[in-house]
Motif scaffolding. Structure first.
Motif, PDB file in Angstrom:
ATOM      1  N   ASP A  16     -20.553   5.454  -8.740  1.00  0.00           N
ATOM      2  CA  ASP A  16     -20.881   4.025  -8.747  1.00  0.00           C
ATOM      3  C   ASP A  16     -21.829   3.684  -9.898  1.00  0.00           C
ATOM      4  OD1 ASP A  16     -20.640   1.457  -7.898  1.00  0.00           O
ATOM      5  OD2 ASP A  16     -21.889   1.662  -6.104  1.00  0.00           O
ATOM      6  N   ALA A  17     -21.438   4.132 -11.105  1.00  0.00           N
ATOM      7  CA  ALA A  17     -22.300   3.989 -12.281  1.00  0.00           C
ATOM      8  C   ALA A  17     -22.594   2.534 -12.631  1.00  0.00           C
ATOM      9  CB  ALA A  17     -21.663   4.691 -13.475  1.00  0.00           C
ATOM     10  N   GLU A  18     -21.730   1.605 -12.229  1.00  0.00           N
ATOM     11  CA  GLU A  18     -21.963   0.196 -12.557  1.00  0.00           C
ATOM     12  C   GLU A  18     -23.261  -0.335 -11.947  1.00  0.00           C
ATOM     13  OE1 GLU A  18     -18.140  -2.381 -12.792  1.00  0.00           O
ATOM     14  OE2 GLU A  18     -17.621  -0.653 -11.521  1.00  0.00           O
ATOM     15  N   LYS A  19     -23.709   0.257 -10.860  1.00  0.00           N
ATOM     16  CA  LYS A  19     -24.956  -0.190 -10.235  1.00  0.00           C
ATOM     17  C   LYS A  19     -26.178   0.072 -11.120  1.00  0.00           C
ATOM     18  CE  LYS A  19     -23.888  -0.100  -5.293  1.00  0.00           C
ATOM     19  NZ  LYS A  19     -24.247   0.489  -3.975  1.00  0.00           N
ATOM     20  N   LEU A  20     -26.023   0.978 -12.088  1.00  0.00           N
ATOM     21  CA  LEU A  20     -27.162   1.299 -12.951  1.00  0.00           C
ATOM     22  C   LEU A  20     -27.602   0.103 -13.793  1.00  0.00           C
ATOM     23  CD1 LEU A  20     -26.037   4.855 -14.142  1.00  0.00           C
ATOM     24  CD2 LEU A  20     -27.994   4.320 -12.662  1.00  0.00           C
ATOM     25  N   GLN A  21     -26.714  -0.833 -14.042  1.00  0.00           N
ATOM     26  CA  GLN A  21     -27.081  -1.989 -14.860  1.00  0.00           C
ATOM     27  C   GLN A  21     -28.100  -2.882 -14.151  1.00  0.00           C
ATOM     28  OE1 GLN A  21     -22.857  -3.262 -14.675  1.00  0.00           O
ATOM     29  NE2 GLN A  21     -23.686  -5.349 -14.573  1.00  0.00           N
ATOM     30  N   ALA A  22     -28.312  -2.655 -12.871  1.00  0.00           N
ATOM     31  CA  ALA A  22     -29.328  -3.419 -12.148  1.00  0.00           C
ATOM     32  C   ALA A  22     -30.734  -2.961 -12.509  1.00  0.00           C
ATOM     33  CB  ALA A  22     -29.111  -3.272 -10.641  1.00  0.00           C
ATOM     34  N   ARG A  23     -30.847  -1.807 -13.133  1.00  0.00           N
ATOM     35  CA  ARG A  23     -32.154  -1.307 -13.557  1.00  0.00           C
ATOM     36  C   ARG A  23     -32.519  -1.935 -14.907  1.00  0.00           C
ATOM     37  NH1 ARG A  23     -32.522   5.049 -11.729  1.00  0.00           N
ATOM     38  NH2 ARG A  23     -31.640   4.760  -9.643  1.00  0.00           N
ATOM     39  N   GLU A  24     -33.803  -2.200 -15.073  1.00  0.00           N
ATOM     40  CA  GLU A  24     -34.249  -2.909 -16.277  1.00  0.00           C
ATOM     41  C   GLU A  24     -33.817  -2.215 -17.559  1.00  0.00           C
ATOM     42  OE1 GLU A  24     -38.450  -4.464 -18.328  1.00  0.00           O
ATOM     43  OE2 GLU A  24     -38.453  -3.514 -16.337  1.00  0.00           O
ATOM     44  N   ARG A  25     -33.897  -0.901 -17.595  1.00  0.00           N
ATOM     45  CA  ARG A  25     -33.565  -0.171 -18.824  1.00  0.00           C
ATOM     46  C   ARG A  25     -32.113  -0.382 -19.239  1.00  0.00           C
ATOM     47  NH1 ARG A  25     -35.241   3.698 -22.228  1.00  0.00           N
ATOM     48  NH2 ARG A  25     -33.719   5.167 -23.043  1.00  0.00           N
TER      49      ARG A  25
END
Length: 297
Positions: A16-25
């Protein structure tokens, strides 16, 4: 069979790598930017790596002797072109900060992108040695060491190695015999870090010598002798030294001085002929620095 469906499934369905875009970085990223990096990696691997996997098995690295007696490495042209394409893609610094030229990709996506090169020709692609070398310097190096060495590895100018194993020791840290002694009375005042002279031999060093890049940054494990001048038994006294093939200044420019690091020969390593596997002699006096034997680190 294409690797891409498997990579897509692992990244997007399982991890579920797309969820990483929720992180500020990673806020600037999305499925589209991740896919663009995968597309680029897949294309380079398909065009520059896979067609030459057999070629680099049959045209293994060799050496030529120069008029002055030094050994020069000759690699297949395919390795030169593959390395250039990889470096120009920005993948060496894919997970690094924007302000040093990186893409600020999640490491998960960077690793997925590199899987295409491993599948296409693990033999040609020794680029992860350079990334690992530079990553270590970014964590443990001084600000100037990061600027001079790590950033020039990430941008593709230079490449990097890891020099641990030795002919008599294999990978046994306790038996490391390469020694490092302070280089003069003011050794601690070198702006690039305390300056030492190294002497010893390293074996099975992948990408230890070549002409793919302007310079090679060796990270060398060596022991600093105890007060009695003898190496301390076991793993005590081991340090890690930055030993460039060619000496550089504080601006990251070559000084024109060759460091005392000499190629002694090539190992014929099954399945790893797209790059070199080397025996390196540090400090044997082949290339004296300031009139002295000893590789500067």
């Amino acid at each position: 069979m294409s690797l891409r469906p498997t990579v897509d499934f692992l990244l997007y369905q399982w991890l579920d790598a797309e969820k990483l875009q929720a992180r500020e970085r990673f806020a600037d990223h999305s499925r589209e930017t991740f896919d663009a990096v995968l597309d680029t990696s897949e294309r380079i691997a398909r065009e520059k790596y896979a067609p030459f996997n057999r070629v680099v098995d049959t045209e293994e690295p060799r050496t030529e002797t120069e008029p002055d007696g030094t050994l020069r490495v000759v690699l297949p042209q395919a390795t030169h072109e593959a390395r250039r394409a990889y470096a120009e893609s920005g993948l060496l610094s894919a997970a690094q900060d924007y302000d040093i030229g990186g893409m600020q990709l999640p490491y998960t996506v960077e690793a997925a992108a590199n899987s295409f090169f491993a599948a296409a020709s693990i033999s040609i692609g020794s680029n992860l040695l350079t990334s690992g070398n530079a990553n270590l310097l970014m964590v443990h190096g001084t600000d100037l060491q990061k600027q001079v060495f790590a950033l020039n590895e990430f941008n593709g100018r230079w490449s990097g190695t890891m020099c641990l194993s030795e002919p008599q020791a294999g990978s046994s840290l306790s038996d490391v015999a390469t020694r490092a002694v302070p280089d003069g009375a003011n050794f601690e005042n070198d702006p690039l870090g305390p300056r030492y002279r190294l002497k010893g031999n390293k074996m099975w060093i992948s990408s230890g010598d070549h002409e793919l890049t302007e310079n090679i940054v060796h990270l060398v494990l060596a022991k600093i002798p105890g007060p009695d001048g003898k190496l301390v038994p076991g793993t005590k006294g081991i340090s890690l030294f930055i030993v460039p093939k060619k000496l550089v200044d504080t601006e990251g420019q070559l000084t024109g001085v060759r460091n005392d690091v000499a190629l002694a020969g090539l190992n014929h390593k099954l399945g790893w002929r797209g790059t070199t596997n080397t025996l390196l002699n540090f400090g044997e006096g082949k290339y004296p620095v300031d009139g002295q034997a000893g590789a500067v680190g």
